[in-house]
Scaffold this motif. Structure first.
Motif, short mmCIF file in Angstrom:
data_model
loop_
_atom_site.label_atom_id
_atom_site.label_comp_id
_atom_site.label_asym_id
_atom_site.label_seq_id
_atom_site.Cartn_x
_atom_site.Cartn_y
_atom_site.Cartn_z
N LEU A 510 0.84 -1.20 0.00
CA LEU A 510 0.00 0.00 0.00
C LEU A 510 0.88 1.25 0.00
N GLU A 511 0.33 2.36 -0.47
CA GLU A 511 1.08 3.62 -0.55
C GLU A 511 1.24 4.24 0.84
N SER A 512 2.40 4.88 1.08
CA SER A 512 2.64 5.50 2.39
C SER A 512 1.72 6.69 2.63
N ASP A 513 1.20 7.31 1.54
CA ASP A 513 0.32 8.47 1.70
C ASP A 513 -1.00 8.12 2.39
N ARG A 514 -1.24 6.84 2.58
CA ARG A 514 -2.51 6.46 3.22
C ARG A 514 -2.50 6.73 4.73
N VAL A 515 -1.31 7.00 5.29
CA VAL A 515 -1.24 7.26 6.74
C VAL A 515 -0.61 8.64 6.96
N LYS A 516 -1.26 9.46 7.76
CA LYS A 516 -0.72 10.80 7.99
C LYS A 516 -0.92 11.21 9.45
N VAL A 517 0.12 11.84 10.03
CA VAL A 517 0.01 12.36 11.41
C VAL A 517 -0.03 13.88 11.31
N MET A 518 -1.00 14.51 11.95
CA MET A 518 -1.10 15.97 11.92
C MET A 518 -1.16 16.50 13.36
N GLN A 519 -0.64 17.71 13.54
CA GLN A 519 -0.66 18.33 14.87
C GLN A 519 -1.70 19.45 14.87
N VAL A 520 -2.43 19.53 15.97
CA VAL A 520 -3.44 20.59 16.04
C VAL A 520 -3.61 21.02 17.50
N ALA A 521 -3.75 22.32 17.70
CA ALA A 521 -4.01 22.84 19.05
C ALA A 521 -5.51 23.08 19.19
N ILE A 522 -5.98 23.09 20.42
CA ILE A 522 -7.43 23.25 20.63
C ILE A 522 -7.92 24.58 20.04
N THR A 523 -7.05 25.57 20.05
CA THR A 523 -7.43 26.88 19.52
C THR A 523 -7.53 26.88 18.00
N GLU A 524 -7.05 25.79 17.39
CA GLU A 524 -7.07 25.74 15.92
C GLU A 524 -8.25 24.92 15.41
N TYR A 525 -9.34 24.92 16.18
CA TYR A 525 -10.49 24.09 15.81
C TYR A 525 -10.99 24.40 14.40
N ASP A 526 -10.83 25.67 13.99
CA ASP A 526 -11.34 26.04 12.66
C ASP A 526 -10.53 25.40 11.54
N LYS A 527 -9.30 24.91 11.88
CA LYS A 527 -8.48 24.29 10.84
C LYS A 527 -8.78 22.81 10.68
N VAL A 528 -9.44 22.21 11.70
CA VAL A 528 -9.62 20.75 11.67
C VAL A 528 -10.42 20.29 10.45
N PRO A 529 -11.57 20.94 10.13
CA PRO A 529 -12.30 20.47 8.94
C PRO A 529 -11.43 20.54 7.68
N GLN A 530 -10.62 21.58 7.59
CA GLN A 530 -9.76 21.73 6.41
C GLN A 530 -8.72 20.61 6.34
N ILE A 531 -8.14 20.28 7.52
CA ILE A 531 -7.15 19.19 7.56
C ILE A 531 -7.81 17.90 7.08
N MET A 532 -9.04 17.67 7.55
CA MET A 532 -9.74 16.43 7.18
C MET A 532 -10.08 16.42 5.69
N ASP A 533 -10.56 17.56 5.21
CA ASP A 533 -10.92 17.64 3.78
C ASP A 533 -9.70 17.41 2.90
N GLU A 534 -8.60 18.03 3.29
CA GLU A 534 -7.39 17.89 2.46
C GLU A 534 -6.90 16.44 2.45
N PHE A 535 -6.99 15.78 3.62
CA PHE A 535 -6.57 14.38 3.66
C PHE A 535 -7.50 13.53 2.79
N TYR A 536 -8.79 13.83 2.87
CA TYR A 536 -9.77 13.10 2.05
C TYR A 536 -9.42 13.26 0.56
N GLU A 537 -9.10 14.50 0.15
CA GLU A 537 -8.77 14.75 -1.26
C GLU A 537 -7.55 13.95 -1.67
#
Ligand code: SF4
Ligand code: SF4
Length: 550
Positions: A510-537
């Motif tokens: 399987l391709e290594s791109d299938r697994v990703k670790v991301m860092q997020v702070a609680i104050t960055e809640y507005d970025k979480v949907p974007q992180i998820m969408d980008e990973f989905y894409e």
């Protein structure tokens, strides 16, 4: 010694220098029948765990032993080595001294001088020396300037600073110095300290006057900074051995009988490591708290507050431990790791990766868990290749059952399925916050909360992908120097372990791109949907997982 104790007093009091009656406090402590004071003592060793530490002291050659429930380390600070400041004349000219030496002169009967120059931030906020601000030196110089003026009414005092830092009501004290016509204050860059015609000349550029000034003075005082008393002390047995080999002398403070080393782990400038946002007093050794300048530069008022905070944490620790629970951040959690030792291969991963030194081991490498040192982070659970570490409330079976319950759309449905392992400390609350703000995230992602990314076992990743899930996203706290991981290095460990997942992915083709670790702070809640969408894409660009349907 005359010190500032004004903040808790009236506004007026911040304009005055108060006598700090330290002897009164010492007498109060000595008179308290519930406090034992051991002077002229060194710690020979500390064994055990919170609630039951066994402390052995050497007091003037006599061995003293006692039990302690919790420990507060308040060993303070040491001055920065001014011999490294030769460019400012220290060690070259006798009349260039440090603020500590000036304090001693003032305390021992006073200083005779017609003119004195203070150079602020000497060896501080400087990448070549201490890169941080020691927070008290501006106030100390203002105080010393006023005392010099009191003792020598005709004297002239100059203070050259990068920025004058007098927080809160201390600004009032600063104003009293500004109002004194014998004290000249200016921002500027000190370019030289030289001896000329029996005096010292200090050259300063970029002053508030817009010109370069050269002032002739009798003395120069360098406002040098604070260094943690733990700086330079070997914290592990390996570091101890290295110093011994080089013939460098050192003296340990705590002498912990821990497999992981005799001292508290420290950050790069010698401050004992802790989560600077949520858990200022905690260190990486449960039940041992740091207070005062050993953990961060601070003044007397802050040190008094800090000591109160650390003492309260020590009391809380003893109370929670007596109930069988952990101290933080899963405060009161009575669950602890349960290890099926019959299947242990003595690989030592759990002992090495436990961030809190909770696990000792015997000579064969069999782990011995000290449950009261444990903070229930689950890092050992994530580290164990045999998956034999579990908690009653967080087990291999639980995570496996959650994984099994996730439906995997078939290849014909053209719907990718992604699993997000989300840390319960920052990332999961960030997701909650995103929901509260009505932000939407990708519907093809299923979330599994975990104690910490450090508790994600690589075997779970293999299980997830071999089940036909298209991608695995791991959301954890920030790591690095300014880490926010509540369990110190869980998020970093996850990243490190995922680097090794490649082998598993290769085995599964399987391709290594299938697994990703991301860092997020609680104050960055507005970025979480974007992180998820980008990973989905990114997952959508890959072929569906070939294990779908098996
Ligand atoms: S749960 Fe965390 S603190 Fe406790 S033994 Fe395991 S790794 Fe150490
Ligand atoms: S990680 Fe697991 S197998 Fe390795 S020593 Fe610890 S308990 Fe044993």
């Amino acid at each position: 010694m005359r010190c500032f104790i004004g903040i808790e007093l009236s506004l007026e009091a911040t304009k005055e220098i108060e006598d700090l009656n330290i002897q009164e406090k010492i007498d109060e402590v000595n008179a308290n029948p519930k406090i034992n004071v051991y002077t002229s003592s060194k710690i020979q060793k500390i064994e055990g765990q919170p609630g039951q530490f066994n402390v052995t002291l050497d007091q003037n050659g006599n061995t003293v032993e006692f039990k302690a429930g919790a420990i507060v380390l308040a060993t303070g600070w040491k001055p920065y080595d001014a011999s490294k400041l030769e460019e400012l004349g220290y060690g070259k000219y006798d009349n260039v001294i440090t603020n500590i030496q000036m304090e001693e002169l003032i305390s021992n009967g006073g200083v005779k001088a017609d003119s004195v120059a203070f150079i602020q931030c000497a060896g501080q906020r400087d990448e070549n020396h201490l890169p941080y601000c020691s927070s008290v030196c501006c106030m100390v110089s203002l105080k010393q300037a006023k005392l010099i003026r009191e003792q020598n009414p005709d004297s002239k005092v100059y203070i050259f600073y990068k920025d004058m830092r007098t927080p809160g009501l201390y600004e009032d004290f600063y104003r009293t110095a500004q109002d004194d016509e014998g004290i000249f204050l200016t921002k500027g860059n000190v370019t030289k300290v030289a001896q000329e015609a029996g005096g010292l000349v200090v050259g300063v550029e970029d002053t508030l006057l817009g010109e370069t000034v050269n002032v002739k003075v009798d003395r120069v005082v360098l406002a040098t900074g604070m260094v943690s008393s733990m700086e330079g002390i070997p914290t592990t047995k390996e570091e101890q051995a290295e110093l011994q080999e080089k013939g460098i002398e050192f003296e340990n403070i705590l002498n912990l009988e821990y497999r992981q080393g005799p001292e508290l782990p420290i950050l790069k400038y010698g401050f004992p490591d802790s989560n600077f946002i949520c858990f200022p007093y905690e260190t990486r050794r449960t039940g041992i708290y740091a207070a005062g300048c050993v953990r961060q530069p601070m003044g007397i008022n802050e040190s008094i507050d800090d000591a109160t905070g650390a003492a309260l944490k020590a009391i809380q620790c003893i109370e929670l431990i007596s109930q069988g629970g952990t101290t933080f951040p899963r405060s009161g959690d009575v669950d602890y790791p349960d290890v099926f030792l019959q299947r242990c291969t003595q690989c030592k991963r759990c002992t090495e990766e436990c961030p809190f030194g909770a696990i000792n081991e015997d000579e064969k490498g069999t782990p011995f868990y000290n449950p009261m040192r444990c903070r229930r982070c689950g890092t050992c659970f994530g580290a164990c290749p045999e998956r034999i570490v579990s908690f009653k409330g967080y087990s291999v079976d639980m995570v496996s059952t959650m994984l099994k319950a996730v439906s995997v759309p078939g290849p014909e449905e053209e719907k990718p399925r992604i699993i997000a392992f989300v840390c319960e400390n920052d990332a999961y609350p960030a997701l909650d916050m995103a929901a509260m703000h009505r932000l939407k995230y990708n519907p093809f992602i299923r979330v599994i909360p975990v104690r910490c990314l450090g508790s994600v076992n690589t075997v779970f990743i293999a299980d997830t992908l071999s089940k036909g899930i298209d991608g695995v996203l791991m959301l954890g706290c920030k790591y690095g120097d300014d880490y926010q991981c509540h369990f110190i290095k869980g998020s970093e460990l996850a990243d490190y372990r995922m680097g090794k997942v490649q082998e598993t992915l290769d085995r599964l083709m399987l391709e290594s791109d299938r697994v990703k670790v991301m860092q997020v702070a609680i104050t960055e809640y507005d970025k979480v949907p974007q992180i998820m969408d980008e990973f989905y894409e990114s997952i959508k660009e890959l072929e569906p997982n070939p294990y779908k349907g098996f």
